[in-house]
Write an enzyme that holds these catalytic residues in place. Structure first.
Site, mmCIF file in Angstrom:
data_model
loop_
_atom_site.group_PDB
_atom_site.id
_atom_site.type_symbol
_atom_site.label_atom_id
_atom_site.label_comp_id
_atom_site.label_asym_id
_atom_site.label_seq_id
_atom_site.Cartn_x
_atom_site.Cartn_y
_atom_site.Cartn_z
ATOM 1 N N GLU A 150 0.825 -1.208 0.000
ATOM 2 C CA GLU A 150 0.000 0.000 0.000
ATOM 3 C C GLU A 150 0.856 1.254 0.000
ATOM 4 O O GLU A 150 0.586 2.210 -0.741
ATOM 5 C CB GLU A 150 -0.938 -0.015 1.204
ATOM 6 C CG GLU A 150 -2.038 -1.065 1.094
ATOM 7 C CD GLU A 150 -2.930 -1.106 2.326
ATOM 8 O OE1 GLU A 150 -2.551 -0.508 3.359
ATOM 9 O OE2 GLU A 150 -3.999 -1.745 2.268
ATOM 10 N N HIS A 183 -10.436 1.997 -0.161
ATOM 11 C CA HIS A 183 -10.965 1.145 0.903
ATOM 12 C C HIS A 183 -12.487 1.028 0.868
ATOM 13 O O HIS A 183 -13.064 0.257 1.640
ATOM 14 C CB HIS A 183 -10.531 1.676 2.276
ATOM 15 C CG HIS A 183 -9.100 1.365 2.610
ATOM 16 N ND1 HIS A 183 -8.044 2.029 2.027
ATOM 17 C CD2 HIS A 183 -8.551 0.448 3.455
ATOM 18 C CE1 HIS A 183 -6.908 1.548 2.510
ATOM 19 N NE2 HIS A 183 -7.183 0.587 3.364
#
Length: 293
Positions: A150, A183
């Protein structure tokens, strides 16, 4: 290695490239259509392979859209990505210590409750259970491996594109928006299970979006200020391990415990804010790639 730059990429082009990277990252989680749950061994392995592939291809994309720098002594691609040896020792420790200051209260709480685990303990647990508990393995990957992919994709590969057109300050604000939006895909997984109401799912999703966006701004700040990827990665892994602080637990137990923990929570926040700027000076980390004075 030849010096490269991204100043020729327009702002719309930089934003579109970041959006493309975010879509590719999230899309890799669903590349293989399957009715199996997310915790199934096959699903865990496929998602890991998909994310790993995107992580490997992302710097190749940056290299393809870069151009040779007019300054032969300018940063090369690995430096843009925060992968360098100069200043590595401080880059791998100071940002983590800074983040631990912010979590001074939660750290004290888990130490007194006996719920803190050292990296060595985590490693031993992994060795013991890796062949028995796939769910635990997935959680271990989330805590240790996912933060690297990430931070690499959403910070190291996006900020070199955004900073030339937006400047470091605005880039640190804009960059985590891609991370926060990425997300939102969790809402579909929660809707699929049907364990929660739509209202609760959206409330949880909005909270996660807000939290991940703020956190992404912090790690983007660390990346730009230090010029290293290792610091944001360690901080991300640490925060994944700690989780979001449970403020309600501060007031369980004795009044003395509640007062002491409250003081530590406040002291940690104050100390974090005091040392945030001086502890991330570019000169400490030999950071000549990103300049933010």
């Amino acid at each position: 290695m030849a010096a490269v730059e991204f100043s020729h990429v327009s702002c719309p082009g930089a934003v579109c490239s970041c959006f493309l990277l975010a879509v590719a990252y999230v899309g890799s989680l669903y590349a293989w259509k399957s009715d199996l749950p997310r915790d199934h061994p096959a699903t865990v392995k496929r998602r890991f392979v998909g994310v790993l592939l995107v992580t490997l291809l992302a710097p190749l994309y940056l290299w393809l859209i870069s151009k040779d720098s007019a300054n032969p002594q300018g940063p090369h691609l690995l430096q843009w990505l925060g992968l360098q040896t100069e200043g590595f020792l401080l880059a791998s420790t100071l940002p983590l210590l800074l983040t631990m200051l912010l979590f001074l209260g939660p750290i004290a709480m888990c130490l007194t409750d006996g719920t803190c685990y050292s990296p060595i303990t985590r490693g031993m647990m992994y060795i013991k259970y890796r062949y028995r508990d796939v769910l635990w393995l997935r959680n271990f990957i989330v805590v240790c491996a996912a933060p690297f992919t990430e931070e690499f994709v959403f910070r190291a590969c996006m900020l070199p594109l955004l900073i030339p057109c937006l400047g470091p300050g605005l880039a640190v604000v804009v960059c985590p928006l891609f991370f926060g939006v990425a997300h939102i895909h969790h809402v579909f997984e929660r809707l699929k299970t049907g364990d929660q109401s739509v209202k609760v799912i959206w409330m949880l999703t909005m909270f996660q979006f807000s939290y991940t966006t703020v956190f992404g701004a912090y790690t983007a700040f660390l990346f730009v200020r230090t010029g290293h990827l290792i610091g944001p990665y360690f901080c991300h892994a640490f925060c994944n391990e700690m989780g979001f602080p449970n403020f309600a637990d501060v007031f369980t137990g004795s009044k003395l415990r509640a007062v002491l923990l409250s003081v530590l929570y406040v002291a940690g926040l104050v100390l974090f804010l005091v040392f945030l700027w001086p502890a991330t000076q570019a000169s400490l980390y030999s950071n000549s790639t990103y300049k933010w004075t």
